[in-house]
Design an enzyme around this catalytic site. Structure first.
Site, PDB file in Angstrom:
ATOM      1  N   ALA A   1      -6.627 -13.078   0.458  1.00  0.00           N
ATOM      2  CA  ALA A   1      -7.267 -11.830  -0.019  1.00  0.00           C
ATOM      3  C   ALA A   1      -7.343 -11.772  -1.544  1.00  0.00           C
ATOM      4  O   ALA A   1      -7.751 -12.738  -2.203  1.00  0.00           O
ATOM      5  CB  ALA A   1      -6.536 -10.624   0.561  1.00  0.00           C
TER       6      ALA A   1
ATOM      7  N   SER B   1       3.313  -7.220  -7.514  1.00  0.00           N
ATOM      8  CA  SER B   1       4.173  -8.209  -8.174  1.00  0.00           C
ATOM      9  C   SER B   1       3.582  -8.582  -9.531  1.00  0.00           C
ATOM     10  O   SER B   1       4.304  -8.730 -10.516  1.00  0.00           O
ATOM     11  CB  SER B   1       4.312  -9.462  -7.307  1.00  0.00           C
ATOM     12  OG  SER B   1       4.981  -9.138  -6.115  1.00  0.00           O
TER      13      SER B   1
ATOM     14  N   TRP C   1      -0.764  -7.820  -5.999  1.00  0.00           N
ATOM     15  CA  TRP C   1      -1.085  -7.014  -7.182  1.00  0.00           C
ATOM     16  C   TRP C   1       0.139  -6.269  -7.729  1.00  0.00           C
ATOM     17  O   TRP C   1       0.336  -6.173  -8.935  1.00  0.00           O
ATOM     18  CB  TRP C   1      -2.246  -6.075  -6.901  1.00  0.00           C
ATOM     19  CG  TRP C   1      -2.704  -5.367  -8.144  1.00  0.00           C
ATOM     20  CD1 TRP C   1      -2.814  -4.033  -8.340  1.00  0.00           C
ATOM     21  CD2 TRP C   1      -3.113  -5.972  -9.391  1.00  0.00           C
ATOM     22  NE1 TRP C   1      -3.256  -3.765  -9.623  1.00  0.00           N
ATOM     23  CE2 TRP C   1      -3.447  -4.940 -10.290  1.00  0.00           C
ATOM     24  CE3 TRP C   1      -3.211  -7.304  -9.841  1.00  0.00           C
ATOM     25  CZ2 TRP C   1      -3.878  -5.175 -11.601  1.00  0.00           C
ATOM     26  CZ3 TRP C   1      -3.639  -7.542 -11.140  1.00  0.00           C
ATOM     27  CH2 TRP C   1      -3.965  -6.489 -12.004  1.00  0.00           C
TER      28      TRP C   1
ATOM     29  N   THR D   1      -5.487  -0.381  -3.878  1.00  0.00           N
ATOM     30  CA  THR D   1      -4.189  -0.930  -4.301  1.00  0.00           C
ATOM     31  C   THR D   1      -4.351  -2.342  -4.874  1.00  0.00           C
ATOM     32  O   THR D   1      -3.359  -2.990  -5.185  1.00  0.00           O
ATOM     33  CB  THR D   1      -3.203  -0.951  -3.116  1.00  0.00           C
ATOM     34  OG1 THR D   1      -3.811  -1.684  -2.054  1.00  0.00           O
ATOM     35  CG2 THR D   1      -2.875   0.449  -2.639  1.00  0.00           C
TER      36      THR D   1
ATOM     37  N   GLN E   1      -5.221 -11.961  -3.834  1.00  0.00           N
ATOM     38  CA  GLN E   1      -4.316 -12.815  -4.621  1.00  0.00           C
ATOM     39  C   GLN E   1      -5.062 -13.968  -5.292  1.00  0.00           C
ATOM     40  O   GLN E   1      -4.699 -14.415  -6.379  1.00  0.00           O
ATOM     41  CB  GLN E   1      -3.208 -13.360  -3.702  1.00  0.00           C
ATOM     42  CG  GLN E   1      -2.373 -12.245  -3.067  1.00  0.00           C
ATOM     43  CD  GLN E   1      -1.702 -12.652  -1.764  1.00  0.00           C
ATOM     44  OE1 GLN E   1      -1.614 -13.843  -1.444  1.00  0.00           O
ATOM     45  NE2 GLN E   1      -1.229 -11.678  -0.994  1.00  0.00           N
TER      46      GLN E   1
ATOM     47  N   ASP F   1      -6.140   5.547   1.370  1.00  0.00           N
ATOM     48  CA  ASP F   1      -6.222   4.140   1.017  1.00  0.00           C
ATOM     49  C   ASP F   1      -7.682   3.686   1.050  1.00  0.00           C
ATOM     50  O   ASP F   1      -8.430   4.032   1.982  1.00  0.00           O
ATOM     51  CB  ASP F   1      -5.396   3.328   2.027  1.00  0.00           C
ATOM     52  CG  ASP F   1      -5.025   1.970   1.499  1.00  0.00           C
ATOM     53  OD1 ASP F   1      -5.939   1.206   1.132  1.00  0.00           O
ATOM     54  OD2 ASP F   1      -3.825   1.670   1.425  1.00  0.00           O
TER      55      ASP F   1
ATOM     56  N   GLN G   1      13.241  -6.165  -6.666  1.00  0.00           N
ATOM     57  CA  GLN G   1      12.373  -6.979  -7.545  1.00  0.00           C
ATOM     58  C   GLN G   1      12.150  -6.406  -8.944  1.00  0.00           C
ATOM     59  O   GLN G   1      12.180  -7.137  -9.926  1.00  0.00           O
ATOM     60  CB  GLN G   1      11.029  -7.225  -6.860  1.00  0.00           C
ATOM     61  CG  GLN G   1      10.084  -8.066  -7.711  1.00  0.00           C
ATOM     62  CD  GLN G   1       8.953  -8.654  -6.929  1.00  0.00           C
ATOM     63  OE1 GLN G   1       9.191  -9.348  -5.939  1.00  0.00           O
ATOM     64  NE2 GLN G   1       7.731  -8.395  -7.337  1.00  0.00           N
TER      65      GLN G   1
ATOM     66  N   HIS H   1       0.854  -1.199   0.000  1.00  0.00           N
ATOM     67  CA  HIS H   1       0.000   0.000   0.000  1.00  0.00           C
ATOM     68  C   HIS H   1       0.889   1.249   0.000  1.00  0.00           C
ATOM     69  O   HIS H   1       0.679   2.188  -0.751  1.00  0.00           O
ATOM     70  CB  HIS H   1      -0.908   0.015   1.233  1.00  0.00           C
ATOM     71  CG  HIS H   1      -1.868  -1.130   1.277  1.00  0.00           C
ATOM     72  ND1 HIS H   1      -3.231  -0.956   1.167  1.00  0.00           N
ATOM     73  CD2 HIS H   1      -1.677  -2.459   1.397  1.00  0.00           C
ATOM     74  CE1 HIS H   1      -3.828  -2.140   1.239  1.00  0.00           C
ATOM     75  NE2 HIS H   1      -2.898  -3.064   1.374  1.00  0.00           N
TER      76      HIS H   1
HETATM   77  N1  UDP Z   1       9.431  -6.737  -3.413  1.00  0.00           N
HETATM   78  C1  UDP Z   1      10.752  -6.363  -3.499  1.00  0.00           C
HETATM   79  N2  UDP Z   1      11.692  -7.302  -3.185  1.00  0.00           N
HETATM   80  C2  UDP Z   1      11.391  -8.558  -2.820  1.00  0.00           C
HETATM   81  C3  UDP Z   1      10.023  -8.934  -2.757  1.00  0.00           C
HETATM   82  C4  UDP Z   1       9.074  -7.996  -3.059  1.00  0.00           C
HETATM   83  O1  UDP Z   1      11.086  -5.233  -3.840  1.00  0.00           O
HETATM   84  O2  UDP Z   1      12.307  -9.324  -2.546  1.00  0.00           O
HETATM   85  C5  UDP Z   1       8.413  -5.719  -3.713  1.00  0.00           C
HETATM   86  C6  UDP Z   1       7.746  -5.990  -5.031  1.00  0.00           C
HETATM   87  O3  UDP Z   1       8.497  -5.404  -6.071  1.00  0.00           O
HETATM   88  C7  UDP Z   1       6.376  -5.398  -4.844  1.00  0.00           C
HETATM   89  C8  UDP Z   1       6.137  -5.486  -3.349  1.00  0.00           C
HETATM   90  O4  UDP Z   1       7.390  -5.790  -2.752  1.00  0.00           O
HETATM   91  O5  UDP Z   1       6.373  -4.050  -5.250  1.00  0.00           O
HETATM   92  C9  UDP Z   1       5.175  -6.600  -2.982  1.00  0.00           C
HETATM   93  O6  UDP Z   1       3.895  -6.149  -3.248  1.00  0.00           O
HETATM   94  P1  UDP Z   1       2.731  -7.146  -3.648  1.00  0.00           P
HETATM   95  O7  UDP Z   1       1.516  -6.336  -3.857  1.00  0.00           O
HETATM   96  O8  UDP Z   1       3.143  -7.997  -4.771  1.00  0.00           O
HETATM   97  O9  UDP Z   1       2.594  -8.118  -2.430  1.00  0.00           O
HETATM   98  P2  UDP Z   1       2.425  -7.938  -0.836  1.00  0.00           P
HETATM   99  O10 UDP Z   1       3.784  -7.727  -0.290  1.00  0.00           O
HETATM  100  O11 UDP Z   1       1.511  -6.788  -0.592  1.00  0.00           O
HETATM  101  O12 UDP Z   1       1.843  -9.234  -0.411  1.00  0.00           O
END
Ligand code: UDP
Length: 503
Positions: A403, A385, A383, A152, A405, A130, A365, A22
């Site tokens: 959720a 990723s 979302w 988000t 996913q 948010d 990432q 978020h």
């Molecule tokens: N991410 C990152 N490095 C990692 C794992 C995740 O930078 O090793 C970042 C990824 O690029 C994304 C965020 O963490 O922007 C994860 O957001 P997402 O909505 O996919 O999943 P959440 O963490 O909310 O479950």
């Protein structure tokens, strides 16, 4: 009573829910506003603020926008040592946000605290909050300024969330009797028969309609409709049907301005790398490792910031990966595994990993997905990723955890044909098969659709593209509404209590 009329500058308050994805997408949005010369106050929980400033270059980065952005904090109400990740913990986070943050936020806004005594920061003229903190929308309404809800999650998932009361009314929820999870769901408009029970958001699996998370999601999703506008981090070519439905039935002013990470990069002229804004420090050594790997040969494995799994599940993934004989780069967060089983990882597995696998605590990432060595992504279908994979044109194996996913992975595999969905399954045989499907057997088919979707994503954020134009429109609306707010607001001298009267 010392009141005077004053013309206010545009001042947007951006207020994310205190969780990694978020915060990072709303920070990218805040930077886009700064690029258009709008003043932004970014309001984080103390906890998120500390981690963000400790782990990222956020401070240096926003120094590029002097006088345009500042960071403020507010308590999230949780104890310092609360883990703030994992499915069960989210409930505590939602509850404490409502119990603690909500009244403090109202007080902060009604007292005018954010501008009191400041010659550079005039009162807030628009709140972008948010979409799971719609109490902020009510506050904006009460003080007579523009309110924007920022979701988000995907538009398709938001549409599914919004339809939950219909599912209950139609008797599709809660699931009754001997549950066949593959039974199609008929009452999510536009997705009739497409979503199965197992594809509904995780909290729909509760047999108890009074489940606090289910009730929370229902009420927040309905509440979003009260905002003046809605922002979704998506793009028209990806989710046109869901966006059209939202505009017709929920909130007409819906702005699809994503993928935000790519959009920001475009508006920065493609030259400056977009910062990560994540709550862990990324280990950049994995990029050096990737440099030594053949093109499209590596499966990137990451389950985001909040997924947790058992040690058994971890081992099933691990054996599946080494058995597939493909190379892999795996983000193994230190808090990824739950439970107290501290039995060491079998030496044989570690041996088979050396040379083909690289493990890191946290990766950069976006750069990883854009690296030429990456051929596939084993993801939890968060979302952000998903969007990052789409922009990079990398096909996915989806293992959703909770959720939104669940819905995302269904769309990835069955609507967009960008990969495979291994929802609800976790054994080494399946992992090995899915990796081989993605990297070998069905590779051509997935690469074709991934390339096409990546092209559409990039087009949407290019000058003249749908997301680019929508952001311009949104900024224009914010400016107009802010001016209107400034004309109708009575600003009281600091010595007088804030008053909600309008001139
Ligand atoms: N991410 C990152 N490095 C990692 C794992 C995740 O930078 O090793 C970042 C990824 O690029 C994304 C965020 O963490 O922007 C994860 O957001 P997402 O909505 O996919 O999943 P959440 O963490 O909310 O479950």
């Amino acid at each position: 009573m010392g009141c005077k009329k004053k013309v206010l500058a545009v001042h947007v308050l951006v207020f994310p829910f205190p969780a990694q994805s978020h915060v990072s997408s709303m920070l990218k949005f805040a930077e886009l506003l700064c690029l258009e010369n709008l003043k932004v106050t970014f309001l984080n929980s103390h906890y998120i603020h500390d981690r963000l400033f400790r782990c990222t270059d956020v401070e240096a980065r926003f120094a590029n926008y002097p006088g345009l952005i500042r960071f403020k904090t507010i308590p999230d109400g949780l104890p310092e040592d609360h883990p703030r990740c994992g499915h069960d913990r989210f409930r505590e986070m939602f509850e404490s946000t409502r119990a603690v943050t909500k009244p403090l936020f109202r007080e902060m806004m009604v007292s005018g605290e954010l501008s009191l005594g400041s010659s550079t920061w005039s009162p807030v003229t628009c709140i972008v909050a948010d979409g799971v903190m719609s109490f902020a929308i009510d506050v904006a309404k009460d003080i007579g300024i523009m309110s924007v809800a920022f979701r988000t999650i995907s538009a398709s998932c938001y549409r599914a969330y919004f339809s939950i009361p219909r599912l209950i009314e139609a008797g599709e929820l809660p699931f009754q009797g001997n549950v066949d999870m593959d039974m199609p769901i008929e009452h999510v408009p536009g997705m009739e028969g497409f979503l199965r029970r197992r594809d509904l958001p995780g909290f729909c699996r509760s047999s108890n309609l009074a489940d606090p998370i289910l009730q929370f999601v229902i009420s927040e999703s309905q509440h979003n409709a009260r905002a003046d506008a809605l922002i979704v981090n998506t793009f028209e070519d990806l989710e046109a049907p869901a966006l059209a439905h939202i505009r017709t039935h929920i909130i007409p002013n819906t702005y699809a301005i994503g993928p935000l990470h790519s959009h920001l990069q475009t508006r920065l002229g493609g030259k400056t790398a977009v910062s990560l804004y994540t709550l862990w420090e990324a280990d950049r050594n994995c990029l050096t490792w990737l440099d030594t790997q053949p093109s499209k040969s590596v499966v990137y494995v990451s389950f985001g910031s909040a997924v947790v799994m058992t040690r058994d599940q971890l081992l099933e993934f691990w054996y599946g990966l080494v058995n597939s004989k493909k190379r892999f780069l795996w983000v193994m967060r230190p808090d990824l595994v739950t439970g107290k089983d501290e039995t060491p990882i079998p030496a044989e597995l570690l041996e088979r990993t050396s040379g083909v696998g690289c493990l890191v605590d946290w990766a950069p990432q976006e750069e990883v997905l854009g690296h030429r060595a990456i051929g596939g992504f084993l993801t939890h279908s968060g979302w952000n990723s998903t969007l990052e994979s789409i922009v990079a044109g990398v096909p996915m194996i989806c293992w959703p955890y909770f959720a939104d996913q669940m819905v995302n992975s269904r769309f990835v595999s069955e609507a967009w044909k960008l990969g495979v969905d291994m929802k609800d399954l976790c054994n080494r045989g399946i992992v090995e098969k899915m990796v081989n499907d993605l990297m070998v057997e069905r590779r051509e088919e997935f690469v074709r659709s991934a390339d096409e979707m990546a092209r559409l994503a990039r087009e949407s954020v290019s000058r003249g593209g749908s997301s680019f134009c929508k952001l311009d429109r949104l900024i224009k609306d914010i400016r107009i509404n802010s001016q209107r707010a400034s004309k109708t607001s009575i600003i009281f001298d600091v010595n007088y209590p804030f008053n909600l009267n309008r001139s």
